[in-house]
Enzyme design. Sequence first.
Site, PDB file in Angstrom:
ATOM      1  N   PRO A   2       0.832  -1.220   0.000  1.00 22.61           N
ATOM      2  CA  PRO A   2       0.000   0.000   0.000  1.00 22.61           C
ATOM      3  C   PRO A   2       0.861   1.262   0.000  1.00 22.61           C
ATOM      4  O   PRO A   2       1.834   1.358   0.734  1.00 22.61           O
ATOM      5  CB  PRO A   2      -0.794  -0.111   1.308  1.00 22.61           C
ATOM      6  CG  PRO A   2      -0.730  -1.547   1.688  1.00 22.61           C
ATOM      7  CD  PRO A   2       0.570  -2.069   1.151  1.00 22.61           C
ATOM      8  N   GLU A   3       0.521   2.192  -0.882  1.00 23.35           N
ATOM      9  CA  GLU A   3       1.217   3.475  -0.960  1.00 23.35           C
ATOM     10  C   GLU A   3       0.225   4.573  -0.578  1.00 23.35           C
ATOM     11  O   GLU A   3      -0.866   4.288  -0.111  1.00 23.35           O
ATOM     12  CB  GLU A   3       1.766   3.690  -2.377  1.00 23.35           C
ATOM     13  CG  GLU A   3       2.722   2.593  -2.820  1.00 23.35           C
ATOM     14  CD  GLU A   3       3.243   2.798  -4.237  1.00 23.35           C
ATOM     15  OE1 GLU A   3       3.342   3.952  -4.680  1.00 23.35           O
ATOM     16  OE2 GLU A   3       3.530   1.794  -4.905  1.00 23.35           O
ATOM     17  N   LYS A  57       2.659   7.000   4.552  1.00 18.92           N
ATOM     18  CA  LYS A  57       2.038   5.672   4.483  1.00 18.92           C
ATOM     19  C   LYS A  57       1.541   5.201   5.845  1.00 18.92           C
ATOM     20  O   LYS A  57       1.145   4.049   6.002  1.00 18.92           O
ATOM     21  CB  LYS A  57       3.042   4.649   3.936  1.00 18.92           C
ATOM     22  CG  LYS A  57       3.470   4.900   2.494  1.00 18.92           C
ATOM     23  CD  LYS A  57       4.412   3.797   2.036  1.00 18.92           C
ATOM     24  CE  LYS A  57       5.153   4.206   0.780  1.00 18.92           C
ATOM     25  NZ  LYS A  57       6.229   3.245   0.458  1.00 18.92           N
ATOM     26  N   ARG A 266      14.607  -1.787  -6.919  1.00 20.12           N
ATOM     27  CA  ARG A 266      13.202  -2.117  -7.186  1.00 20.12           C
ATOM     28  C   ARG A 266      12.976  -2.315  -8.678  1.00 20.12           C
ATOM     29  O   ARG A 266      13.611  -1.658  -9.507  1.00 20.12           O
ATOM     30  CB  ARG A 266      12.287  -0.974  -6.699  1.00 20.12           C
ATOM     31  CG  ARG A 266      12.513  -0.543  -5.266  1.00 20.12           C
ATOM     32  CD  ARG A 266      12.058  -1.577  -4.260  1.00 20.12           C
ATOM     33  NE  ARG A 266      10.647  -1.854  -4.367  1.00 20.12           N
ATOM     34  CZ  ARG A 266       9.701  -1.140  -3.759  1.00 20.12           C
ATOM     35  NH1 ARG A 266      10.027  -0.122  -3.010  1.00 20.12           N
ATOM     36  NH2 ARG A 266       8.425  -1.465  -3.896  1.00 20.12           N
TER      37      ARG A 266
END
Length: 288
Positions: A2-3, A57, A266
Amino acid sequence: MPELPEVETVVRGLRAALPGRTITGLRLGKTDFIADVARLEAAVPGSTIEEVRRFGKFIGVRMASPHGTNGGRPTNWLLVHLGMTGRFVVCLAGSPAPPHTHVWLTLDDARELRYTDIRRFGKMRLLDDGELPAFLGRLGTEPLEVTFENFSAAISRRAMIKALLLDQRVFRGLGNIYTDESLWRARIHPRRVGSNLKPAERRVLYAAIRRVLADAIRLRGSSISDFVDSAGSPGEYQRRHRAYGREAEPCYRCGAKIRRIIVAGRSSYFCPKCQRGPRGRARPPRRG
Ligand SMILES: [Zn+2]
């Protein structure tokens, strides 16, 4: 993971359900993701929820404790980070809880606030009002609140733009999905050096980030693996992704195949034709 848009979606749902409610009970399962369990157990039961906010976040639930901790301060913040697979959901008390539910907060209206996390990369801690500023001071600025001037100054560093955008000490709340989507929209290669971006490119990137985040919040986030909102419903923004997760699929702008490379550790998705690499042309994809 979740961002910002996913956390904002959860926060909006909780904000509609929680303020004014009193927490009548706390039950814990596994607690290895909770900092200072004893403090939570001492201060949360009996507290009345006043406000729900998002800090990057993190979800922040402000509650007035009937018996303050830490020198008698009556106001605490329950801070929750959903990690990879965390879910913070309001449901009817006594309804079947999914596996990996580790926190049950019983509310005074026959409902429960439950925290479920399969992988337990989430975090939970309680801070009082006096401790919150130091906690927030370690986080960067909100990408939806930062001015263009401050944004431009923050990315004027000798680091890859994607790494800068992901660094939570620079901006809080951006993660892999929304950096890739913003860079695609701005036509900026993820390996470009921040301080080398031209003023016009900075303007376009600043606007792209705001646009992507606003659209994603409107569509209640992206459900890639198992994100759900505070009522247990998935988001819709994954249908609008233009780069993230689209390796070898055609670019929506030019038709070239989207590539995946590793940037800042990433997976990073970009269009080799629309987003030119640091030396003026796209680099071949690296393994990873
Ligand atoms: Zn393209």
